[in-house]
Design a protein around this motif. Structure first.
Motif, PDB file in Angstrom:
ATOM      1  N   ALA A  99       0.842  -1.209   0.000  1.00 40.43           N
ATOM      2  CA  ALA A  99       0.000   0.000   0.000  1.00 40.43           C
ATOM      3  C   ALA A  99       0.872   1.252   0.000  1.00 40.43           C
ATOM      4  O   ALA A  99       0.572   2.248  -0.675  1.00 40.43           O
ATOM      5  CB  ALA A  99      -0.911  -0.001   1.223  1.00 40.43           C
ATOM      6  N   PHE A 100       1.971   1.192   0.731  1.00 40.33           N
ATOM      7  CA  PHE A 100       2.893   2.340   0.793  1.00 40.33           C
ATOM      8  C   PHE A 100       3.518   2.578  -0.581  1.00 40.33           C
ATOM      9  O   PHE A 100       3.592   3.709  -1.073  1.00 40.33           O
ATOM     10  CB  PHE A 100       3.985   2.062   1.833  1.00 40.33           C
ATOM     11  CG  PHE A 100       4.872   3.244   2.100  1.00 40.33           C
ATOM     12  CD1 PHE A 100       4.611   4.083   3.162  1.00 40.33           C
ATOM     13  CD2 PHE A 100       5.950   3.532   1.280  1.00 40.33           C
ATOM     14  CE1 PHE A 100       5.418   5.187   3.405  1.00 40.33           C
ATOM     15  CE2 PHE A 100       6.756   4.631   1.506  1.00 40.33           C
ATOM     16  CZ  PHE A 100       6.488   5.460   2.575  1.00 40.33           C
ATOM     17  N   LEU A 101       3.935   1.483  -1.211  1.00 38.89           N
ATOM     18  CA  LEU A 101       4.577   1.611  -2.537  1.00 38.89           C
ATOM     19  C   LEU A 101       3.587   2.126  -3.570  1.00 38.89           C
ATOM     20  O   LEU A 101       3.956   2.850  -4.496  1.00 38.89           O
ATOM     21  CB  LEU A 101       5.166   0.267  -2.973  1.00 38.89           C
ATOM     22  CG  LEU A 101       6.339  -0.210  -2.105  1.00 38.89           C
ATOM     23  CD1 LEU A 101       6.760  -1.621  -2.489  1.00 38.89           C
ATOM     24  CD2 LEU A 101       7.524   0.742  -2.236  1.00 38.89           C
ATOM     25  N   LYS A 102       2.312   1.745  -3.401  1.00 40.09           N
ATOM     26  CA  LYS A 102       1.284   2.219  -4.323  1.00 40.09           C
ATOM     27  C   LYS A 102       1.084   3.743  -4.151  1.00 40.09           C
ATOM     28  O   LYS A 102       0.843   4.467  -5.116  1.00 40.09           O
ATOM     29  CB  LYS A 102      -0.032   1.485  -4.013  1.00 40.09           C
ATOM     30  CG  LYS A 102      -0.872   1.249  -5.236  1.00 40.09           C
ATOM     31  CD  LYS A 102      -2.014   0.309  -4.926  1.00 40.09           C
ATOM     32  CE  LYS A 102      -3.177   0.658  -5.842  1.00 40.09           C
ATOM     33  NZ  LYS A 102      -4.434   0.094  -5.378  1.00 40.09           N
ATOM     34  N   ALA A 103       1.210   4.195  -2.911  1.00 34.56           N
ATOM     35  CA  ALA A 103       1.047   5.632  -2.637  1.00 34.56           C
ATOM     36  C   ALA A 103       2.245   6.438  -3.165  1.00 34.56           C
ATOM     37  O   ALA A 103       2.103   7.623  -3.497  1.00 34.56           O
ATOM     38  CB  ALA A 103       0.872   5.860  -1.142  1.00 34.56           C
ATOM     39  N   PHE A 104       3.414   5.793  -3.240  1.00 32.51           N
ATOM     40  CA  PHE A 104       4.637   6.467  -3.725  1.00 32.51           C
ATOM     41  C   PHE A 104       5.323   5.597  -4.788  1.00 32.51           C
ATOM     42  O   PHE A 104       6.418   5.084  -4.564  1.00 32.51           O
ATOM     43  CB  PHE A 104       5.595   6.752  -2.552  1.00 32.51           C
ATOM     44  CG  PHE A 104       5.086   7.780  -1.590  1.00 32.51           C
ATOM     45  CD1 PHE A 104       5.242   9.135  -1.855  1.00 32.51           C
ATOM     46  CD2 PHE A 104       4.423   7.402  -0.431  1.00 32.51           C
ATOM     47  CE1 PHE A 104       4.755  10.090  -0.979  1.00 32.51           C
ATOM     48  CE2 PHE A 104       3.923   8.357   0.449  1.00 32.51           C
ATOM     49  CZ  PHE A 104       4.091   9.699   0.175  1.00 32.51           C
ATOM     50  N   PRO A 105       4.686   5.448  -5.953  1.00 29.92           N
ATOM     51  CA  PRO A 105       5.240   4.535  -6.964  1.00 29.92           C
ATOM     52  C   PRO A 105       6.577   5.026  -7.521  1.00 29.92           C
ATOM     53  O   PRO A 105       6.679   6.181  -7.960  1.00 29.92           O
ATOM     54  CB  PRO A 105       4.162   4.504  -8.058  1.00 29.92           C
ATOM     55  CG  PRO A 105       3.348   5.732  -7.834  1.00 29.92           C
ATOM     56  CD  PRO A 105       3.460   6.114  -6.391  1.00 29.92           C
TER      57      PRO A 105
END
Ligand code: GRF
Length: 204
Positions: A99-105
């Motif tokens: 989810a974190f990586l999706k927020a900061f791709p």
């Protein structure tokens, strides 16, 4: 003048890489600004560094959250609230969630104290020293869902000497970390980084 790249730096401990980034910014050799420092450890020495340089910081203790999801959503919120463009993991001892990586791709960088893909995970310096390699070093990479597996931006080789201990090797690696992390961030700030699959191409 173009807007400065806004950084969010995540730490858990000493924060010497954080210090190097602060020093490069203050010297003008890194054109970026640290909007927020987040520590998941209230006793991290990096917090003292944040205070000394007047940089805003937040402590998010793991134990204050009932789940990893809850922790990560607070982390994302804090970074977004501070308008962060690029997230810098600097000794942050926690796995980043999808989810974190999706927020900061493609916007999360990490530094690892070994030449990846060798010796990922904890204690990269110790793993390399115990294995008996002749060369180790450090790696700045983008973070993906694996353990230290994301696209590599910069690596620096550090020769292992016959009389090295784990500590002397780790100290020489750390000196190089302090050089290549600000360099990688500056490349990003300059828009010189292009990711193609697993490969990072540096323009010019
Ligand atoms: C460094 O060795 C870095 O490679 C690893 O964690 C350590 C952080 O050190 N990811 P510091 O807190 O920046 O001094």
């Amino acid at each position: 003048m173009a807007d400065l790249l806004k950084l969010g730096v995540l730490i858990s401990g000493n924060g010497s890489n954080l210090q190097s980034i602060i020093d490069h910014i203050e010297r003008g050799s890194l054109k970026a600004t640290i909007k927020i420092i987040i520590s998941n450890n209230p006793d991290a020495f990096g917090i003292t560094r944040a205070k000394k340089h007047g940089i805003p910081f937040v402590v998010l203790k793991n134990s204050d959250f009932t789940s990893k999801e809850e922790f990560d959503s607070e982390l994302i919120k804090t970074l977004k609230d501070h308008g962060v463009d690029l997230v810098i993991l600097a000794g942050f001892m926690r796995i980043i969630s999808p989810a974190f990586l999706k927020a900061f791709p493609n916007k999360v960088m990490n530094i690892h104290p070994a030449l990846l893909p060798s010796f990922p995970g904890l204690h990269g310096q110790r793993q390399a020293w115990e294995y008996g390699v002749k060369f180790s070093g450090c790696t700045v990479h983008f973070v993906d869902e694996g353990m230290d597996t994301g696209p590599i931006i910069i690596q620096r080789v550090v020769p292992v000497q016959d009389d090295d201990t784990e500590e002397t090797l780790a100290a020489r690696i750390l000196t190089e970390e302090h050089k290549i992390y600000p360099q990688a961030i500056q490349l990003y700030a300059d828009g010189k980084i292009e990711i193609k699959g697993r490969k990072v191409h540096i323009k010019n």
